[in-house]
Scaffold this motif. Structure first.
Motif, PDB file in Angstrom:
ATOM      1  N   ASP A 104      17.951 -15.152  -8.872  1.00 12.89           N
ATOM      2  CA  ASP A 104      17.305 -13.861  -8.652  1.00 12.89           C
ATOM      3  C   ASP A 104      16.935 -13.190  -9.980  1.00 12.89           C
ATOM      4  N   LEU A 105      17.712 -13.461 -11.027  1.00 12.33           N
ATOM      5  CA  LEU A 105      17.382 -12.906 -12.350  1.00 12.33           C
ATOM      6  C   LEU A 105      16.018 -13.393 -12.809  1.00 12.33           C
ATOM      7  N   HIS A 106      15.801 -14.706 -12.721  1.00 17.48           N
ATOM      8  CA  HIS A 106      14.525 -15.281 -13.139  1.00 17.48           C
ATOM      9  C   HIS A 106      13.391 -14.828 -12.220  1.00 17.48           C
ATOM     10  N   ALA A 107      13.677 -14.790 -10.927  1.00 15.10           N
ATOM     11  CA  ALA A 107      12.648 -14.379  -9.969  1.00 15.10           C
ATOM     12  C   ALA A 107      12.227 -12.928 -10.175  1.00 15.10           C
ATOM     13  N   ALA A 108      13.174 -12.076 -10.510  1.00 17.03           N
ATOM     14  CA  ALA A 108      12.850 -10.664 -10.726  1.00 17.03           C
ATOM     15  C   ALA A 108      11.906 -10.507 -11.914  1.00 17.03           C
ATOM     16  N   LEU A 109      12.174 -11.254 -12.985  1.00 13.96           N
ATOM     17  CA  LEU A 109      11.283 -11.205 -14.143  1.00 13.96           C
ATOM     18  C   LEU A 109       9.910 -11.750 -13.771  1.00 13.96           C
ATOM     19  N   GLY A 110       9.887 -12.885 -13.076  1.00 20.48           N
ATOM     20  CA  GLY A 110       8.611 -13.472 -12.670  1.00 20.48           C
ATOM     21  C   GLY A 110       7.818 -12.561 -11.755  1.00 20.48           C
ATOM     22  N   LEU A 111       8.507 -11.911 -10.824  1.00 15.14           N
ATOM     23  CA  LEU A 111       7.838 -11.001  -9.889  1.00 15.14           C
ATOM     24  C   LEU A 111       7.232  -9.818 -10.632  1.00 15.14           C
ATOM     25  N   SER A 112       7.968  -9.268 -11.575  1.00 18.22           N
ATOM     26  CA  SER A 112       7.442  -8.155 -12.365  1.00 18.22           C
ATOM     27  C   SER A 112       6.228  -8.602 -13.185  1.00 18.22           C
ATOM     28  N   GLN A 113       6.309  -9.787 -13.767  1.00 15.96           N
ATOM     29  CA  GLN A 113       5.203 -10.314 -14.562  1.00 15.96           C
ATOM     30  C   GLN A 113       3.956 -10.565 -13.707  1.00 15.96           C
ATOM     31  N   MET A 114       4.153 -11.027 -12.478  1.00 14.76           N
ATOM     32  CA  MET A 114       3.009 -11.324 -11.604  1.00 14.76           C
ATOM     33  C   MET A 114       2.169 -10.083 -11.329  1.00 14.76           C
ATOM     34  N   GLN A 115       2.777  -8.894 -11.434  1.00 14.63           N
ATOM     35  CA  GLN A 115       2.025  -7.662 -11.228  1.00 14.63           C
ATOM     36  C   GLN A 115       0.987  -7.445 -12.333  1.00 14.63           C
ATOM     37  N   ARG A 116       1.163  -8.152 -13.459  1.00 19.32           N
ATOM     38  CA  ARG A 116       0.230  -8.029 -14.576  1.00 19.32           C
ATOM     39  C   ARG A 116      -0.635  -9.274 -14.752  1.00 19.32           C
ATOM     40  N   LEU A 117      -0.651 -10.158 -13.778  1.00 23.30           N
ATOM     41  CA  LEU A 117      -1.391 -11.409 -13.913  1.00 23.30           C
ATOM     42  C   LEU A 117      -2.857 -11.163 -14.245  1.00 23.30           C
ATOM     43  N   THR A 118      -3.512 -10.263 -13.534  1.00 18.40           N
ATOM     44  CA  THR A 118      -4.927  -9.983 -13.784  1.00 18.40           C
ATOM     45  C   THR A 118      -5.137  -9.491 -15.202  1.00 18.40           C
ATOM     46  N   SER A 119      -4.262  -8.632 -15.669  1.00 20.83           N
ATOM     47  CA  SER A 119      -4.353  -8.118 -17.039  1.00 20.83           C
ATOM     48  C   SER A 119      -4.164  -9.232 -18.054  1.00 20.83           C
ATOM     49  N   PHE A 120      -3.189 -10.106 -17.798  1.00 22.17           N
ATOM     50  CA  PHE A 120      -2.950 -11.232 -18.702  1.00 22.17           C
ATOM     51  C   PHE A 120      -4.194 -12.118 -18.821  1.00 22.17           C
ATOM     52  N   ILE A 121      -4.808 -12.414 -17.685  1.00 17.39           N
ATOM     53  CA  ILE A 121      -5.979 -13.306 -17.689  1.00 17.39           C
ATOM     54  C   ILE A 121      -7.156 -12.644 -18.398  1.00 17.39           C
ATOM     55  N   ARG A 122      -7.396 -11.381 -18.124  1.00 19.63           N
ATOM     56  CA  ARG A 122      -8.512 -10.680 -18.776  1.00 19.63           C
ATOM     57  C   ARG A 122      -8.325 -10.644 -20.293  1.00 19.63           C
ATOM     58  N   SER A 123      -7.103 -10.419 -20.727  1.00 21.30           N
ATOM     59  CA  SER A 123      -6.812 -10.389 -22.158  1.00 21.30           C
ATOM     60  C   SER A 123      -7.104 -11.741 -22.793  1.00 21.30           C
ATOM     61  N   ARG A 124      -6.663 -12.809 -22.155  1.00 17.65           N
ATOM     62  CA  ARG A 124      -6.879 -14.150 -22.691  1.00 17.65           C
ATOM     63  C   ARG A 124      -8.361 -14.521 -22.676  1.00 17.65           C
ATOM     64  N   GLN A 125      -9.062 -14.118 -21.636  1.00 16.16           N
ATOM     65  CA  GLN A 125     -10.502 -14.399 -21.581  1.00 16.16           C
ATOM     66  C   GLN A 125     -11.241 -13.656 -22.696  1.00 16.16           C
ATOM     67  N   HIS A 126     -10.839 -12.431 -22.964  1.00 12.98           N
ATOM     68  CA  HIS A 126     -11.442 -11.659 -24.057  1.00 12.98           C
ATOM     69  C   HIS A 126     -11.196 -12.347 -25.397  1.00 12.98           C
ATOM     70  N   LEU A 127      -9.967 -12.767 -25.625  1.00 14.87           N
ATOM     71  CA  LEU A 127      -9.622 -13.423 -26.888  1.00 14.87           C
ATOM     72  C   LEU A 127     -10.382 -14.741 -27.043  1.00 14.87           C
ATOM     73  N   ALA A 128     -10.499 -15.490 -25.968  1.00 13.27           N
ATOM     74  CA  ALA A 128     -11.222 -16.756 -26.036  1.00 13.27           C
ATOM     75  C   ALA A 128     -12.692 -16.524 -26.339  1.00 13.27           C
ATOM     76  N   SER A 129     -13.278 -15.510 -25.698  1.00 15.82           N
ATOM     77  CA  SER A 129     -14.683 -15.193 -25.941  1.00 15.82           C
ATOM     78  C   SER A 129     -14.887 -14.763 -27.401  1.00 15.82           C
ATOM     79  N   ARG A 130     -13.952 -14.021 -27.911  1.00 19.06           N
ATOM     80  CA  ARG A 130     -14.051 -13.570 -29.306  1.00 19.06           C
ATOM     81  C   ARG A 130     -13.932 -14.755 -30.266  1.00 19.06           C
ATOM     82  N   TYR A 131     -13.003 -15.663 -29.982  1.00 13.74           N
ATOM     83  CA  TYR A 131     -12.905 -16.887 -30.793  1.00 13.74           C
ATOM     84  C   TYR A 131     -14.225 -17.659 -30.772  1.00 13.74           C
ATOM     85  N   ASN A 132     -14.819 -17.764 -29.596  1.00  9.02           N
ATOM     86  CA  ASN A 132     -16.081 -18.509 -29.475  1.00  9.02           C
ATOM     87  C   ASN A 132     -17.138 -17.970 -30.438  1.00  9.02           C
TER      88      ASN A 132
END
Length: 400
Positions: A256-284
């Motif tokens: 449950d300790l690991h799941a709680a962290l994962g569940l909290s992180q999943m709430q930011r999944l969209t933000s994580f992906i957008r950030s990475r896409q921005h960084l990749a585009s900037r690298y390009n």
């Protein structure tokens, strides 16, 4: 040192874990199914089974598909060793399919040729494990069509790919596979500190996955072997304490300790992906004039950008760029505080796999990739200043 990847832990993440520490459940409690539900929502898969690592998920995925002695499993040589090891855990044999020179994923054309040859030799694989390298999905539709033609099952190794899309559907929808596996290691897009999950749309496979992650033990009467019930329990209902081990499983459960962290992180999944896409585009944009090959993105895919992999344009005659070898470029970047990495050494070149009969030259496209690839830093929370520092170091090493 600017690392190639790192976790991003928020105050909410910390509070979620502390709340579990103050609760009645530390191992498997209410957080695990909640985390599984979040994975199902993100992938649209019907079933999710959270485990203690993606390696465990790969292992029980193979077991759920009845991989065993006498069977053969194929995967990509450009992956972490777990993608191949999982077949060996089951007593099966392993082989590899060379990669596509553009996406670095398992090549459908190489797969078609190898399947036709294997059919003639009666050595067809039972399961194929395509690996979505760096966050970009393989050409799953083509791989699935071939697998269906030859009667082969598919496990997607999507360890890099939570939040990615293929043909406008989430990776993990299992449209073209039997099971998809994710990783939640700290350098991945979402972390549970350590953990993994297997998702599927098949109720029978889901039931097997859940059984195998927990010793092969069940309290579900519908799964129990009635012929093995002691005479003292021969009644309409089993005693409330009763359970049966009906398979040889493992203790691969997520806490449950690991799941709680994962569940909290999943709430930011969209933000994580957008950030990475921005960084990749900037690298390009920032790396366009350097003597490197930038990552190619297939129009059918929307990468989660777990990795940003460049390839050095080495001179054919000297195998150098700016008078430096691949290894020297790598070391020079490390000396400047840039935490580059290499994903991956081809599995078939590892000593263990060479003792199984694999050798240099077996998969030439994968080996050519290995000779020039470098993963440069990309992670949620990376600042423009940090990215500029990476680019400046690359310019100094490759052009000065």
């Amino acid at each position: 040192m600017i690392p190639y990847g790192k976790q991003d832990i928020s105050e909410q993440d910390i509070a979620s874990v502390v709340e579990v520490l103050q609760s009645d459940f530390l191992t498997q409690g209410p957080q695990v199914p909640l985390f599984e539900n979040a994975i199902k929502q993100a992938t649209t898969a019907q079933y999710a089974c959270a485990v203690n690592s993606a390696t465990s998920a790969l292992h029980i995925a193979c077991m759920a598909l009845d991989v065993g002695p006498g069977d053969i499993v194929w995967t990509s040589p450009i992956t972490f060793v777990a993608s191949a090891n999982c077949a060996l855990y089951c007593g099966a044999s392993i082989d590899f399919v060379d990669i596509d020179p553009q996406t670095y994923n398992l090549c459908p054309h190489a797969l078609a040729t190898k399947l036709a040859h294997a059919k003639r030799n009666q050595t067809l694989p039972k399961v194929i494990i395509p690996v979505h390298l760096g966050g970009q999905s393989c050409a799953l539709a083509a791989i699935y069509a071939l697998a269906k033609e030859y009667g082969v099952k598919i496990i997607e190794d999507a360890s890099h790919c939570i939040g990615a899309q293929y043909q406008d559907k989430p990776v993990g929808a299992c449209t073209y596979s039997d099971i998809t596996v994710f990783s939640f290691h700290p350098v991945k897009i979402v972390t549970s500190a350590e953990g993994g999950a297997a998702v599927t749309n098949c109720a029978e496979l889901a039931q097997r996955l859940e059984l195998l992650r927990s010793h092969g033990v069940t309290r579900d009467e519908s799964q129990m072997d009635a012929s093995s019930v002691p005479d003292s329990h021969a009644q309409t209902t089993f005693p409330p304490w009763y359970y049966q081990q009906i398979a040889l499983g493992y203790n691969y459960r997520m806490t449950d300790l690991h799941a709680a962290l994962g569940l909290s992180q999943m709430q930011r999944l969209t933000s994580f992906i957008r950030s990475r896409q921005h960084l990749a585009s900037r690298y390009n944009e920032l790396l366009a004039d350097l003597p490197v090959l930038l990552p190619t993105q297939h129009p059918d895919t929307q990468s989660s950008w777990h990795l940003y992999i460049i390839r050095l344009r080495l001179a054919h005659d000297t195998q150098r760029v700016n008078n430096l070898t691949h290894s020297e470029v790598f070391s020079a970047l490390r000396e400047r505080g840039i935490g580059v990495n290499l994903h991956y050494i081809p599995v078939h070149l590892q000593p263990f796999y060479q003792r199984l009969g694999f050798a240099e030259g077996d998969f030439p496209v994968a080996e050519a990739y290995y000779e020039t690839a470098i993963s440069i830093p990309l992670f949620h929370g990376m600042t423009d200043a940090q990215q500029d520092e990476v680019v400046l170091a690359l310019r100094d090493v490759l052009l000065m």
